[in-house]
Design a protein around this motif. Structure first.
Motif, PDB file in Angstrom:
ATOM      1  N   SER A 277     -10.183  -2.281  12.925  1.00  0.00           N
ATOM      2  CA  SER A 277     -10.060  -3.365  13.905  1.00  0.00           C
ATOM      3  C   SER A 277      -8.899  -4.255  13.498  1.00  0.00           C
ATOM      4  N   ASP A 278      -8.670  -5.293  14.315  1.00  0.00           N
ATOM      5  CA  ASP A 278      -7.619  -6.224  13.900  1.00  0.00           C
ATOM      6  C   ASP A 278      -8.219  -7.498  13.303  1.00  0.00           C
ATOM      7  N   SER A 279      -9.459  -7.374  12.788  1.00  0.00           N
ATOM      8  CA  SER A 279     -10.121  -8.543  12.212  1.00  0.00           C
ATOM      9  C   SER A 279      -9.543  -8.846  10.829  1.00  0.00           C
ATOM     10  N   PRO A 280      -9.258 -10.135  10.571  1.00  0.00           N
ATOM     11  CA  PRO A 280      -8.763 -10.492   9.219  1.00  0.00           C
ATOM     12  C   PRO A 280      -9.824 -10.270   8.144  1.00  0.00           C
ATOM     13  N   GLU A 281     -11.102 -10.249   8.569  1.00  0.00           N
ATOM     14  CA  GLU A 281     -12.185 -10.039   7.606  1.00  0.00           C
ATOM     15  C   GLU A 281     -12.153  -8.614   7.061  1.00  0.00           C
ATOM     16  N   GLU A 282     -11.761  -7.671   7.927  1.00  0.00           N
ATOM     17  CA  GLU A 282     -11.688  -6.287   7.463  1.00  0.00           C
ATOM     18  C   GLU A 282     -10.549  -6.114   6.449  1.00  0.00           C
ATOM     19  N   VAL A 283      -9.489  -6.883   6.661  1.00  0.00           N
ATOM     20  CA  VAL A 283      -8.374  -6.832   5.705  1.00  0.00           C
ATOM     21  C   VAL A 283      -8.860  -7.245   4.322  1.00  0.00           C
TER      22      VAL A 283
ATOM     23  N   CYS B  60     -19.561   0.355   1.851  1.00  0.00           N
ATOM     24  CA  CYS B  60     -18.577   0.020   2.894  1.00  0.00           C
ATOM     25  C   CYS B  60     -17.497   1.098   3.015  1.00  0.00           C
ATOM     26  N   GLN B  61     -17.077   1.612   1.833  1.00  0.00           N
ATOM     27  CA  GLN B  61     -15.947   2.541   1.877  1.00  0.00           C
ATOM     28  C   GLN B  61     -16.312   3.914   2.454  1.00  0.00           C
ATOM     29  N   ASP B  62     -17.600   4.141   2.677  1.00  0.00           N
ATOM     30  CA  ASP B  62     -17.980   5.377   3.359  1.00  0.00           C
ATOM     31  C   ASP B  62     -17.352   5.427   4.747  1.00  0.00           C
ATOM     32  N   CYS B  63     -17.244   4.262   5.399  1.00  0.00           N
ATOM     33  CA  CYS B  63     -16.640   4.213   6.738  1.00  0.00           C
ATOM     34  C   CYS B  63     -15.237   3.613   6.692  1.00  0.00           C
ATOM     35  N   HIS B  64     -15.094   2.532   5.937  1.00  0.00           N
ATOM     36  CA  HIS B  64     -13.797   1.839   5.904  1.00  0.00           C
ATOM     37  C   HIS B  64     -12.901   2.480   4.854  1.00  0.00           C
ATOM     38  N   SER B  65     -12.006   3.343   5.308  1.00  0.00           N
ATOM     39  CA  SER B  65     -11.066   3.932   4.343  1.00  0.00           C
ATOM     40  C   SER B  65      -9.744   3.155   4.419  1.00  0.00           C
ATOM     41  N   ASP B  66      -8.645   3.810   4.242  1.00  0.00           N
ATOM     42  CA  ASP B  66      -7.354   3.106   4.127  1.00  0.00           C
ATOM     43  C   ASP B  66      -6.936   2.353   5.393  1.00  0.00           C
ATOM     44  N   GLU B  67      -7.139   2.999   6.550  1.00  0.00           N
ATOM     45  CA  GLU B  67      -6.674   2.388   7.799  1.00  0.00           C
ATOM     46  C   GLU B  67      -7.709   1.414   8.350  1.00  0.00           C
ATOM     47  N   PRO B  68      -7.298   0.181   8.705  1.00  0.00           N
ATOM     48  CA  PRO B  68      -8.265  -0.741   9.307  1.00  0.00           C
ATOM     49  C   PRO B  68      -8.741  -0.235  10.677  1.00  0.00           C
TER      50      PRO B  68
END
Lengths: 227, 174
Positions: free
Chosen positions: B85-91, B75-83
Motif C-alpha cells: 500500500s502507500d501507507s507510511p505505517e507499512e514503510v 508480518c513478513q509472511d505477507c509483507h516482503s520487499d515491495e510495499p
C-alpha cells in the motif's frame, strides 16, 4: 466431584528430603537466613519431622514428611477473619495471599503447624531470580502461606482434560513432592475414585492419620507397619 | 477590609478550580493511560481486505494460556520487499523487517501474576468470542490505546456468575 488426597508410605520413605527441595523450588518458597532460622522462622511447605527413639548409641530415627494436611474439617478456616483461607468443593484448603491480613490466627489454630509466615519481604539471589517458577506467585511480607497441593498444576491439568472432553486420569495431577520422590513413597490422587491408587492405599491396614482424635479429618494419610 | 475578603475569595475559587482540574486530569490519564504503539496498525484493513482472522496472527489463542502479539516473523509472511500500500505505517514495518529488529509493541491487556488466565480455557473450551473482552477490533483503523475492558476481579467474577461457571478462588488464584 473429586476429593484430592495424599498417601505417604513411611515404610518406603528414606527421609532423603527430596520432596522438601522439590516443593521449595516448585512453589518459590522463600529461603530464610540462618539467623532467622534459629528464631524458628524457617519456611517449608513440605517439612520433615524427625522423631528420635531410644538412647545413644541405639537411636532409631523416624523421618516423617509433613505437608499441609488439607483437612476435611480444617481448624484454620474457622478462625480466619477475612476468609483468606477456605476449603473448596474438591477438598483443597486454599490460601489467598492477597486477602490475608497476616493475623496468624490460622497458624495458631493448625494442630499440625503446617503454615508459615513471611516475616520479611522474600529476597532472592540474582542467579536465583531466573529460576523462579512463573506458575506460582511470589508472596509478600506479612502473609501466611502453606502447601497448596500444587493447586496451580491442577488448573492446567483440568484445562487439558476439559479441552479433550474427558475426566482427569489417575496420576495426571501430581504435586511436585510426589513427582520427585525417588522412593515413590508419596502417592496422590482422587479419594472418590474407587479405581485410584490412593483410594486403595487409604483402605490398607497400615493406614493411619495424624492426630486423628482431633476430628480434623486430614487428607494426608500415612502408611506404616511400625508404631 | 471588604476588598481583602473579596481578593481572598477570588484566590480561593482559582485555587479550588486548579485542584479540580488536576484531579480530573489525574483520573482521565490514570484510568485510560493512553498507549501509543510504534506502528499505527490497521486491524480493519487486515480483516476486511486481507481476509485474516484474529488467530492467523495472534497465534496460540486457541491452544495455549497466553495469546501472542505478532511480530516481524509473522508480518513478513505477507509483507516482503515491495510495499502493498502507500501507507507510511507499512514503510515503518518494512524498515523493521529489513533491519531484523523486533517491533516494540506495548502490551495493554495483562493480568497480575497471581492470577491464572488462560485463552484456551476461554476461547476453545468456553467458546467465548474475542470481541467479548477485546471489543470490536475489526472496526478499528488504529490500535487500541487503552484496554476496552479491565481484567479486574470484579469483572471476572461478574462474567463467571453470569455464565454460571466456577468462581472458586483456586480456579484462578495461584
Amino acid at each position: 466431584m473429586p476429593k484430592w488426597a495424599m498417601v505417604i508410605d513411611l515404610d518406603k520413605c528414606t527421609g532423603c528430603g527430596d520432596c522438601m527441595a522439590a516443593c521449595k523450588l516448585e512453589n518459590n518458597v522463600a529461603i530464610v537466613s540462618p539467623e532467622q532460622t534459629e528464631e524458628g522462622r524457617v519456611m517449608f511447605w513440605m517439612d520433615m519431622m524427625s522423631v528420635y527413639d531410644g538412647e545413644y548409641p541405639h537411636v532409631k530415627v523416624k523421618r516423617i514428611p509433613k505437608p499441609c494436611f488439607h483437612c476435611d474439617n480444617p481448624p484454620c478456616i474457622k478462625v480466619c477473619p477475612v476468609h483468606a483461607t477456605y476449603i473448596n468443593p474438591e477438598g483443597l484448603v486454599g490460601q489467598i495471599y492477597h486477602r490475608c491480613i497476616g493475623c496468624r490466627y490460622c497458624m495458631a489454630a493448625c494442630p499440625y503447624t503446617a503454615k508459615v509466615f513471611n516475616w520479611y519481604e522474600p529476597e532472592w539471589a540474582e542467579e536465583f531470580k531466573t529460576c523462579l517458577n512463573p506458575d506460582v506467585s511470589l508472596r509478600m511480607k506479612g502473609v501466611v502461606e502453606k502447601c497448596s497441593f500444587c493447586a496451580h498444576r491442577l488448573q492446567v491439568v483440568k484445562e487439558d482434560a476439559d479441552a479433550e472432553d474427558r475426566e482427569i486420569m489417575d496420576g495426571e495431577y501430581m504435586p511436585a513432592c510426589s513427582e520427585s520422590c525417588p522412593a515413590d513413597a508419596i502417592y496422590f490422587g482422587d479419594l472418590e475414585n474407587r479405581e485410584s491408587k490412593v483410594f486403595k492405599l487409604s483402605r490398607s491396614p497400615r493406614a493411619f492419620k495424624e492426630l486423628e482424635g482431633l476430628g480434623t479429618e486430614p487428607k494426608v494419610i500415612y502408611l506404616s507397619k511400625r508404631e | 477590609m471588604r476588598k481583602m475578603v473579596k481578593q481572598n475569595s477570588k484566590l480561593f475559587i482559582v485555587a479550588s478550580a486548579a485542584i479540580v482540574l488536576v484531579v480530573i486530569v489525574w483520573v482521565v490519564l490514570g484510568s485510560h493511560r493512553n498507549i501509543t504503539q510504534p506502528i499505527s496498525y490497521n486491524h480493519k484493513i487486515h480483516i476486511e481486505e486481507a481476509e485474516l482472522t484474529c488467530v492467523d496472527c495472534h497465534l496460540y489463542v486457541e491452544t495455549m494460556p497466553t495469546a501472542t502479539i505478532p511480530n516481524i516473523e509473522i508480518c513478513q509472511d505477507c509483507h516482503s520487499d515491495e510495499p502493498m500500500s502507500d501507507s507510511p505505517e507499512e514503510v515503518k514495518l518494512l524498515k523493521y523487517i529489513e533491519e531484523g529488529e523486533k517491533i516494540p509493541w506495548q502490551r495493554i491487556y495483562a493480568v497480575p501474576n497471581h492470577v491464572y488466565f488462560s485463552h484456551r480455557r476461554h476461547v476453545t473450551i468456553g467458546e467465548i468470542a474475542c470481541s467479548n473482552c477485546h471489543g470490536n477490533v475489526e472496526e478499528l483503523t488504529e490500535p487500541p490505546s487503552y484496554p476496552l475492558w479491565l481484567p479486574t476481579m470484579e469483572n471476572c467474577i461478574s462474567c463467571h456468575k453470569e455464565h454460571k461457571v466456577t468462581y472458586d478462588c483456586l480456579a484462578c488464584h495461584r
